[in-house]
Design an enzyme around this catalytic site. Structure first.
Site, PDB file in Angstrom:
ATOM      1  N   GLU A 424      -3.247  -0.696  -1.782  1.00 54.29           N
ATOM      2  CA  GLU A 424      -3.353  -1.550  -2.964  1.00 54.29           C
ATOM      3  C   GLU A 424      -2.522  -2.815  -2.755  1.00 54.29           C
ATOM      4  O   GLU A 424      -1.312  -2.763  -2.545  1.00 54.29           O
ATOM      5  CB  GLU A 424      -2.820  -0.768  -4.176  1.00 54.29           C
ATOM      6  CG  GLU A 424      -2.552  -1.617  -5.392  1.00 54.29           C
ATOM      7  CD  GLU A 424      -1.842  -0.825  -6.500  1.00 54.29           C
ATOM      8  OE1 GLU A 424      -1.499   0.358  -6.285  1.00 54.29           O
ATOM      9  OE2 GLU A 424      -1.633  -1.404  -7.567  1.00 54.29           O
ATOM     10  N   ASP A 497       0.499   2.111  -5.558  1.00 61.92           N
ATOM     11  CA  ASP A 497       1.814   2.170  -6.191  1.00 61.92           C
ATOM     12  C   ASP A 497       1.937   3.406  -7.064  1.00 61.92           C
ATOM     13  O   ASP A 497       0.952   3.913  -7.588  1.00 61.92           O
ATOM     14  CB  ASP A 497       2.027   0.928  -7.083  1.00 61.92           C
ATOM     15  CG  ASP A 497       2.223  -0.320  -6.250  1.00 61.92           C
ATOM     16  OD1 ASP A 497       2.546  -0.174  -5.051  1.00 61.92           O
ATOM     17  OD2 ASP A 497       2.046  -1.428  -6.787  1.00 61.92           O
ATOM     18  N   ASP A 499       2.653   3.801 -10.031  1.00 57.56           N
ATOM     19  CA  ASP A 499       2.705   3.452 -11.458  1.00 57.56           C
ATOM     20  C   ASP A 499       1.314   3.610 -12.064  1.00 57.56           C
ATOM     21  O   ASP A 499       0.384   4.064 -11.401  1.00 57.56           O
ATOM     22  CB  ASP A 499       3.239   2.018 -11.654  1.00 57.56           C
ATOM     23  CG  ASP A 499       2.377   0.995 -10.928  1.00 57.56           C
ATOM     24  OD1 ASP A 499       1.263   1.365 -10.462  1.00 57.56           O
ATOM     25  OD2 ASP A 499       2.788  -0.167 -10.813  1.00 57.56           O
ATOM     26  N   ASP A 501      -0.980   1.459 -13.011  1.00 56.83           N
ATOM     27  CA  ASP A 501      -2.030   0.678 -12.351  1.00 56.83           C
ATOM     28  C   ASP A 501      -2.446   1.329 -11.041  1.00 56.83           C
ATOM     29  O   ASP A 501      -3.634   1.434 -10.731  1.00 56.83           O
ATOM     30  CB  ASP A 501      -1.519  -0.737 -12.052  1.00 56.83           C
ATOM     31  CG  ASP A 501      -1.748  -1.655 -13.235  1.00 56.83           C
ATOM     32  OD1 ASP A 501      -2.401  -1.213 -14.204  1.00 56.83           O
ATOM     33  OD2 ASP A 501      -1.255  -2.800 -13.186  1.00 56.83           O
TER      34      ASP A 501
END
Ligand code: 0RA
Length: 646
Positions: A424, A497, A499, A501
């Site tokens: 990403e 990541d 998180d 997102d």
């Protein structure tokens, strides 16, 4: 007693020893999958009793001590003295490999894949096992350790004559299995599936440790199954249900059409999901296409300027179907032994479906018209998609000769040894490119949003740049034309990541891979990278923690065990220690990324597997479909697993 016993049953001991020596040969593996297979093995026996019409209840329980109990109200395993082995039949069933089936020739025993190895295999792989049988108004008991009986079968009480059944409790052996922790959701998903496939049985699962419990009983059987699968989709009609039996092969099929773009056909043989299909599936497909085409022609239902011929694909777009057949001696073939080989089953299914579906259409012309119109629209869309794809092909974008510009390829070409990281963001991509071992690791950075393939038509999907680069980097085509043999890498590792997102992007990528490169998921070639969440520093020493509990352990070590560590307040950190939380992959420099996440010697990667295809289909539908609320609920409930444990 025990010694004498062992001496006189040397063959039994040899059999059990063989199982313990090569457990994977009998149950597939010694990880979580093999562990849960033990439960399925016992449950299969209870379901076999139900198939014979002798049982309607199955209770599965994860007990407080970590053992599992499976209880049924079947006939109870026979306890009379076995004429050849000269011991109780119960003992034979529990200790002799493949003994279970020998008693009962008429039932549809499962004899392929990993199923049907027998309860004795579960016994051999258990630290201890206890069995209770109710039969002829009496209750019997026997106990085993690693498969070896600790005493003869004993009568331990009386019960009502009408009350019969079997109760098996076992503790998986920690010396055999990597993990002995049973997961409620894994067991529950299989029990739900079994309850749909066996409408006369009520199956309950409970977890005495976590406090979960569910009871599944679906009187509508597979009709309810297809409705459940399509719960979140808009359907065009009530499920069509076909049932019949020919040459001792019972066939049951339910299907309906929805506005989905993919097809979802689940084919079972003796309750086993035949992922690789086989003769029952091809018989169904052939009959479906032929019957609908004949019906459409006869009733002049395909109109329009130019007559289009509808293909099998057109009749499968938006199709959700469950096929369940029972075969006395199934031959399972294919890579994962989940492809039915019996050729007679093809014509049986083909004939039954042809006959019953024509009848159904004569009686339900409104449904027939709707389906044909829907499939004709699918044909038009497919034609448009084909044109779009040809256009893209001509531009060479999908041509595997032309690799995407962003791809940093590896130097080795043999997929056996190579892996691609789908990363990403460009900045993390940059670190990964510098940190990798370029001989066997390729990096493909993705930027921006990946299209949600669950909600887009194929021609739109093929216009999405991120998807195009994944297709050409992997180099094996997509959908019906996907050829796993052509995949340029052995492992596909998704690195996003840690998180919200990142988790969303990971799900989007997984959804795409599941819908368009399914074999890669099914054969365990998709992985999820596990970057650390924390860096803990003391002086020059740096340690990484991959979750909160690991972080706390490290802190405790620094602090010494004298007092508790409270990491909530930074002030409470041990002296000289600092913690930083990684917000994204981009915060790590190339060396750190290699050390923590990419070095095969030290990294952890999670393998994505589809243990239960129906459940996986539901998960993607829930995560990626139109309804926001169920998605939110699902993510909250499964925050940790949602994207991984499909
Ligand atoms: C052998 C023969 C019969 C039943 C069973 C085994 C049996 C095994 C298990 C395992 C769990 N539950 C079970 N229930 C039954 C046939 C019994 C008869 O003929 O009466």
């Amino acid at each position: 007693m025990s010694k004498e016993y062992q001496a006189s049953n040397i063959n039994v001991l040899k059999g059990l020893e063989a199982v313990r020596k090569r457990p994977a040969m009998y149950i597939g593996d010694v990880g979580s999958r093999g562990l849960h297979h033990l439960v399925n093995e016992v449950v299969d026996n209870s379901i076999d009793e139900a198939l014979g019409g002798y049982n309607d209840v199955v209770l599965v329980s994860i007990n407080k001590d970590g053992s599992v109990t499976v209880e049924d109200r079947g006939r109870g395993i026979p306890v009379d003295i076995h004429p050849i082995e000269k011991v109780s039949a119960l003992e034979v069933v529990m200790t002799v490999l493949h003994a279970g089936g020998k008693f009962d020739k008429d039932s549809y025993k499962v004899s392929g894949g990993l199923h049907g190895v027998g309860v004795s295999v579960v016994n051999a792989l258990s630290e201890w096992m206890k069995v209770e049988v109710m039969r002829d108004g009496k209750k019997y008991f026997q106990e085993y350790r690693i498969g070896i009986p600790q005493a003869d079968v004993k009568e331990i009480g009386t019960v009502s004559k009408k009350l019969t059944g079997t109760k098996v409790t076992f503790m998986p052996d920690g010396e055999i299995f990597n993990t002995t922790k049973f997961k409620f959701s894994t067991l529950a998903e299989r029990m739900r599936e079994l309850a749909y496939l066996n409408k006369n049985v009520s199956i309950s699962v409970k977890d005495e440790i976590e406090g979960d419990n569910e009871t599944y009983h679906f009187k509508g059987g597979i009709i309810e199954f297809v409705k459940y699968l399509d719960e979140k989709r808009t359907v065009f009609h009530k499920p069509v249900y076909i049932e019949g039996e020919k040459d001792n092969v019972p066939v049951e099929i339910a299907f309906e059409y929805s506005d989905a773009y993919s097809d979802n056909i689940f084919a079972y043989v003796n309750n086993i999901n035949t992922h690789e299909g086989g003769t029952h599936l091809s018989g169904f497909k052939t009959a479906l296409t032929r019957t609908f085409n004949t019906y459409a022609a006869k009733n002049n239902l395909i109109k329009g300027a130019k007559k289009i011929t509808l293909t099998g694909d057109d009749f499968r777009e938006g199709l959700t179907a469950v096929i369940s057949v029972k075969v006395a001696e199934p031959q399972f073939e294919g890579q994962t032994k989940t492809k039915l080989g019996n050729s007679e089953v093809r014509s049986i299914v083909e004939m039954l479906v042809g006959e019953k579906l024509s009848e159904y259409l004569e009686e339900n012309p409104a449904v027939g018209k709707k389906i044909i119109e829907k499939c004709a629209r699918a044909a038009e869309a497919r034609e448009a998609a084909r044109k779009a794809r040809d256009l893209v092909r001509r531009k060479n974008v999908l041509d595997s000769m032309r690799l995407p510009g962003k791809l940093a390829d590896c130097s080795i070409a043999d997929p056996e040894h190579t892996e691609i990281y789908i990363v990403e963001g460009d900045s993390a991509g940059g670190s990964a490119k510098q940190g990798r071992d370029r001989r066997f690791q390729a990096i493909l950075p993705l930027k921006g949003k990946i299209l949600n393939v669950e909600k887009a038509k194929l021609n739109k999907i093929l216009e999405n740049n991120e998807i195009k680069s994944m297709i050409s980097a992997i180099g094996a085509g997509i959908g019906l034309e996907f050829d796993p043999e052509k995949a340029r890498y052995g492992k596909i590792i998704i690195m996003t990541d840690a998180d919200v997102d990142g988790s969303h992007i990971r799900t989007l990528i997984l959804t795409f891979l599941y819908r368009y490169m399914k074999e890669l998921v099914e054969t365990g070639r998709i992985y999820i990278a596990q970057p650390p969440l924390y860096k803990i520093k003391k002086g020059k020493e740096e340690t990484y923690a991959y979750d909160d509990s690991e972080r706390d352990k490290i802190l405790l070590r620094y602090k010494g065990n004298s007092s508790e560590v409270n990491i909530e307040g930074e002030n409470n950190l041990p002296k000289g220690v600092s913690i930083s939380r990684y917000k994204g992959l981009g915060e790590m420099n190339p060396e750190q990324l290699w050390d923590t996440t990419m070095n095969p010697e030290t990294r952890t990667v999670l393998q994505v597997n589809v243990e239960n295809a129906a459940a996986a289909d539901k998960i993607f539908e829930t995560l990626m479909g139109d309804d926001v609320e169920p998605r939110r609920a699902f993510i909250e409930k499964n925050a940790k697993y949602a994207n991984v444990d499909i």
